[in-house]
Design an enzyme around this catalytic site. Structure first.
Site, PDB file in Angstrom:
ATOM      1  N   GLY A   1      31.028 -27.776  25.875  1.00  0.00           N
ATOM      2  CA  GLY A   1      31.242 -27.978  24.453  1.00  0.00           C
ATOM      3  C   GLY A   1      31.595 -29.410  24.142  1.00  0.00           C
ATOM      4  O   GLY A   1      31.304 -30.339  24.914  1.00  0.00           O
TER       5      GLY A   1
ATOM      6  N   LYS B   1      33.655 -22.033   3.471  1.00  0.00           N
ATOM      7  CA  LYS B   1      32.212 -22.233   3.568  1.00  0.00           C
ATOM      8  C   LYS B   1      31.630 -22.782   2.270  1.00  0.00           C
ATOM      9  O   LYS B   1      32.203 -22.628   1.194  1.00  0.00           O
ATOM     10  CB  LYS B   1      31.515 -20.910   3.903  1.00  0.00           C
ATOM     11  CG  LYS B   1      31.503 -20.565   5.389  1.00  0.00           C
ATOM     12  CD  LYS B   1      30.584 -19.385   5.642  1.00  0.00           C
ATOM     13  CE  LYS B   1      30.405 -19.127   7.126  1.00  0.00           C
ATOM     14  NZ  LYS B   1      29.472 -18.019   7.375  1.00  0.00           N
TER      15      LYS B   1
ATOM     16  N   CYS C   1      36.324 -18.452   6.738  1.00  0.00           N
ATOM     17  CA  CYS C   1      35.053 -18.434   5.998  1.00  0.00           C
ATOM     18  C   CYS C   1      35.244 -18.748   4.517  1.00  0.00           C
ATOM     19  O   CYS C   1      34.261 -18.946   3.796  1.00  0.00           O
ATOM     20  CB  CYS C   1      34.375 -17.081   6.172  1.00  0.00           C
ATOM     21  SG  CYS C   1      33.247 -17.052   7.585  1.00  0.00           S
TER      22      CYS C   1
ATOM     23  N   ASP D   1      18.589 -15.426   8.553  1.00  0.00           N
ATOM     24  CA  ASP D   1      19.172 -14.294   9.245  1.00  0.00           C
ATOM     25  C   ASP D   1      20.435 -14.740   9.969  1.00  0.00           C
ATOM     26  O   ASP D   1      20.848 -15.903   9.875  1.00  0.00           O
ATOM     27  CB  ASP D   1      18.167 -13.664  10.224  1.00  0.00           C
ATOM     28  CG  ASP D   1      18.228 -12.145  10.184  1.00  0.00           C
ATOM     29  OD1 ASP D   1      19.323 -11.619  10.409  1.00  0.00           O
ATOM     30  OD2 ASP D   1      17.188 -11.510   9.917  1.00  0.00           O
ATOM     31  N   ASP D   2      21.043 -13.800  10.725  1.00  0.00           N
ATOM     32  CA  ASP D   2      22.298 -14.129  11.395  1.00  0.00           C
ATOM     33  C   ASP D   2      22.110 -15.185  12.466  1.00  0.00           C
ATOM     34  O   ASP D   2      23.002 -15.987  12.723  1.00  0.00           O
ATOM     35  CB  ASP D   2      22.907 -12.861  12.015  1.00  0.00           C
ATOM     36  CG  ASP D   2      23.374 -11.897  10.951  1.00  0.00           C
ATOM     37  OD1 ASP D   2      24.320 -12.243  10.231  1.00  0.00           O
ATOM     38  OD2 ASP D   2      22.792 -10.806  10.826  1.00  0.00           O
TER      39      ASP D   2
ATOM     40  N   ASP E   1      27.298 -12.734  15.150  1.00  0.00           N
ATOM     41  CA  ASP E   1      25.886 -12.950  14.856  1.00  0.00           C
ATOM     42  C   ASP E   1      24.994 -12.390  15.957  1.00  0.00           C
ATOM     43  O   ASP E   1      23.897 -11.889  15.687  1.00  0.00           O
ATOM     44  CB  ASP E   1      25.613 -14.458  14.684  1.00  0.00           C
ATOM     45  CG  ASP E   1      26.209 -15.007  13.396  1.00  0.00           C
ATOM     46  OD1 ASP E   1      26.456 -14.215  12.470  1.00  0.00           O
ATOM     47  OD2 ASP E   1      26.449 -16.225  13.329  1.00  0.00           O
TER      48      ASP E   1
ATOM     49  N   ASP F   1      26.431  -9.070  10.026  1.00  0.00           N
ATOM     50  CA  ASP F   1      27.895  -9.022  10.013  1.00  0.00           C
ATOM     51  C   ASP F   1      28.377  -9.615   8.702  1.00  0.00           C
ATOM     52  O   ASP F   1      27.802 -10.560   8.165  1.00  0.00           O
ATOM     53  CB  ASP F   1      28.518  -9.744  11.215  1.00  0.00           C
ATOM     54  CG  ASP F   1      28.146 -11.211  11.302  1.00  0.00           C
ATOM     55  OD1 ASP F   1      27.086 -11.600  10.778  1.00  0.00           O
ATOM     56  OD2 ASP F   1      28.915 -11.989  11.908  1.00  0.00           O
TER      57      ASP F   1
END
Length: 743
Positions: A523, A406, A403, A432-433, A473, A609
């Site tokens: 994926g 980011k 992170c 929001d998450d 999340d 989180d």
């Protein structure tokens, strides 16, 4: 233009022994292009056995004799897997591991040392082997503390009268005396005399042990180990509240169950250090035996063999010519005598005294310097003509992983201003998450996506942490995970290595999602400059999912994990972090938080989180959405081991300055509150009256919760207050927060 060489061959080093440590040091200075290096070891450090007696005697600290494999592997560009080898499938070229799936190799080397665990009645229950160090060291520290406090009688028995047993007996006696205890130490030897040295050295060792009050029993056969004594055949029992096994070298039991060529459980190797009859395998150190050139089990041979092993591993990977190794027939023995004195023996000549200790200490520390003093990461300077602003970006610290890579909250918020407001089936969107969707048949679905830039070279552990991170999340909204889609970027490599890597990733992703009650449904995969792993996840909830917008003044904030992972990962990238601290943090980051969510969600007014925007940023998100201020209690906020010292030394993640600007805090300043977290803890706003029950419920499930602050009436302001570090969690901390701090 090709900027990186694709991986085509896998080299696996099993064990972090002395020879492998030196190979890693050399590999980092000159890596073989195209070879992907992996190290398997149970823990983040490996002990240097030459300093063990000095550590037991109290002359060294634990840090002095431990090789930091995390830093060493970072230097070598190797991935480090914390696990134990338990077998080999040579036909499939796989190493079987205790805690995860098998690992495939093209070339592998084994350097796992030996064990001192003895096959004697009662030893498993009441005895302790001198190796492995971790187990013995923990037992010894406890025993030393208990005897110093008078809780346990200072009776010690050492089984084995070789050099190792005698050294440990003298070291333990010295340490017990230094603790103000009158020890009773006995060395038990099955043979007619203590072994491993010549006549002159033997006499000096006997004199030294006699001077320390150590009793030596020869021709003594152990019958059984009891809780407080050792039973001997035909002799009186020996009192022993601590029984240490040091009688010779024993091979690890798992080796005997493989088809590796071996003698008495030790792997048979040739002059090139290769396993006999296998061109893809090597073995070195005490776990190996050379029938044509037998040698004692001593660390000096592993150290001397390391350059040849390094050369031959490269030759095996590239088709080069191998070298042979000839172990010396005579070698210098330096034996610790308890205090800071030592004995040297070679060619029958024996010298004893403090100067020998200083010589031994210098040799031992020189070895540790070789493997622990690593070059600092150098950031290339920008050269030549370039556009305005390039030099400033390149001059900043290297981009972090996880992170820490980011985009800042301020930049992101500006980019999302044009995103449409929720409508129709979309109940909640940006801010929001996860997005919240109303399901046609009733109830709600949440959906979120996240990915992580690689911060470790182990695809398995990266996948585990990335999956936990993405699921955070869903858990934060009190929803039940449903499905996951993987988004994977792998470095350029051969098709065979691609298959191996994707197999590891898929297996772990399936495992983590299944354990959370979700399913991996597909994926997308592509190749790129570095490993990147992400997931799009969905979850369901019958009632409206939790958001950050319903917290109330008077609620307390509960945090389930420490902060500081961004600092640790940034320091790890630069080779500045302690490997034990990094390993400890990674282990926590890889743990699911479904149990915590199940306890917090039913009582929380709001939950999120803690991830890229740091603790301050996520507290501010709750405050702004809920119309509150927050008082945070500095001493109540949990911090990962090692992170505070690194932060105080100026180490920080690349995202920290942006986080600081987006969520300023009044009062005491603490950079760690702006530290971006990867797979961070759940942060819940809980009614104060229910907080103690929540903390107790978390503890009952093996989880941890920390009450770190309280919400008040306001408009999104954060204040940091110092709080007594002696106060724990729950009601005790709440009561303390309402009263002046007297400490």
């Amino acid at each position: 233009m090709l900027t990186t060489v694709p991986y085509t061959r896998d080299l696996v080093l099993v064990g972090g022994g002395h020879a492998h440590a030196l190979v890693l040091k050399a590999w980092g200075m000159d890596p073989l292009p195209g070879a992907r290096l992996t190290v398997i070891n149970p823990g983040p450090t490996a002990p240097y056995t030459g300093m063990l007696p000095g550590y037991v005697a109290g002359h060294y600290g634990r840090d002095d004799l431990e090789i930091d494999l995390v830093r060493l592997c970072r230097h070598a560009g190797a991935r480090l897997i914390f696990d134990k080898a338990v077998g080999f499938d040579r036909a499939r070229r796989e190493v079987a591991l205790e805690g995860r799936g098998p690992l495939t190799y093209d070339v592998a080397s084994i350097d796992v040392g030996i064990t001192a665990q003895m096959d004697l009645p009662g030893f498993a229950e009441h005895g302790i082997g001198a190796k492995p160090l971790d187990t013995y060291a923990a037992r010894w520290r406890d025993f030393l503390e208990q005897t110093a406090q008078g809780q346990v009688a200072p009776d010690v028995a050492v089984i084995g009268g070789g050099v190792a047993g005698c050294e440990l007996a003298m070291a333990m006696t010295f340490a017990l005396r230094a603790a103000g205890v009158a020890p009773r130490v006995t060395v038990i030897e099955a043979g007619p005399q203590i072994s491993g040295v010549g006549d002159k050295a033997r006499q000096r060792m006997l004199v030294a042990m006699d001077g320390l009050g150590i009793v030596v029993k020869t021709e003594a056969t152990v019958v059984e180990i009891c809780a407080d004594k050792v039973l001997l055949s035909g002799q009186a029992p020996v009192a022993a509240m601590l029984c240490v096994g040091a009688a010779g070298a024993f091979a690890h039991s798992w080796i005997a169950h493989t088809d590796l060529p071996q003698r008495d459980g030790f792997i048979e190797i040739g002059a090139d250090l290769g396993v006999v009859g296998d061109k893809a395998l090597f073995a070195v150190g005490d776990c190996a035996v050379m029938p044509h050139a037998p040698r004692p089990k001593a660390g000096v041979f592993a150290v001397r063999a390391a350059p040849v092993l390094h050369h031959n591993l490269r030759a095996a990977l590239s088709g080069g010519r191998r070298k042979t190794w000839k172990p010396q027939k005579n070698y210098l023995k330096l034996i610790s005598m308890g205090g800071q004195t030592a004995m040297a023996e070679k060619f029958g000549v024996t010298l004893t005294g403090p100067f020998m200790w200083r010589w031994k200490d210098r040799i031992d520390r020189a070895f540790m310097d070789r493997v622990n003093d690593l070059p600092k990461m150098v950031v290339p300077k920008a050269m030549g003509e370039m556009a305005t602003g390039v030099a400033e970006i390149l001059a900043a610290r290297p981009l972090c992983g996880g992170c820490g890579a980011k985009v800042g909250h301020g930049v992101l918020s500006g980019a999302l201003q044009t995103v449409a407001q929720p409508s129709g089936e979309v109940v909640a969107g940006v801010g929001d998450d996860a997005a919240v969707l109303r399901q046609p048949g009733g109830g709600f679905q949440v959906i979120s996506t996240d990915h992580l830039r690689s911060f470790i070279d182990d695809p398995e552990l990266m996948t585990r942490i990335a999956a936990v991170h993405a699921l955070g999340d869903v858990w934060a909204m009190g929803a039940q995970p449903q499905v996951g889609l993987a988004s994977i970027v792998v470095p350029q490599m051969s098709a065979e290595l691609q298959a191996r890597t994707l197999s590891e990733i898929t297996q772990v992703a399936t495992e983590v999602l299944h354990a959370a009650g979700a399913q991996l449904v597909g994926g997308h995969t592509t190749m790129g400059p570095e490993l990147t792993i992400g997931f799009t996840v969905t979850g369901t909830r019958e009632s409206m999912p939790l958001t950050v917008a319903a917290a109330k003044a008077g609620d307390v904030l509960i945090l389930t994990r420490p902060i500081g992972s961004g600092v640790l990962l940034a320091a790890d990238m630069a080779g500045q972090a302690d490997g034990r601290d990094v390993a400890s943090a990674l282990a926590i980051m890889a743990q699911a938080q479904d149990r915590e969510a199940a306890i917090l969600a039913p009582v929380a007014h709001a939950m999120t989180d803690v991830t890229g925007f740091g603790l301050a940023g996520h507290v501010k998100a709750i405050c702004e959405a809920s119309g509150t201020d927050a008082d945070l209690w500095q001493d109540a906020i949990p911090i990962y081991a090692g992170a505070r010292a690194l932060s105080d030394a100026g180490v920080s993640s690349t995202l920290m300055p942006a986080n600081h600007a987006d969520a300023p805090i009044e009062g005491v300043q603490d950079a760690l509150l702006y530290d971006p977290q990867t797979a961070g803890g759940l942060l819940a706003a809980v009614p104060e009256g229910q907080s103690t029950a929540v903390i107790e419920s978390l503890g009952a499930k093996g989880c941890v919760g920390h009450v770190i602050g309280r919400l008040t009436e306001g408009a999104g302001h954060l204040r940091l207050k110092a709080c007594c570090s002696k106060v724990g969690t729950g009601s005790e901390l709440l009561e303390h927060a309402n009263a002046p701090c007297s400490s």
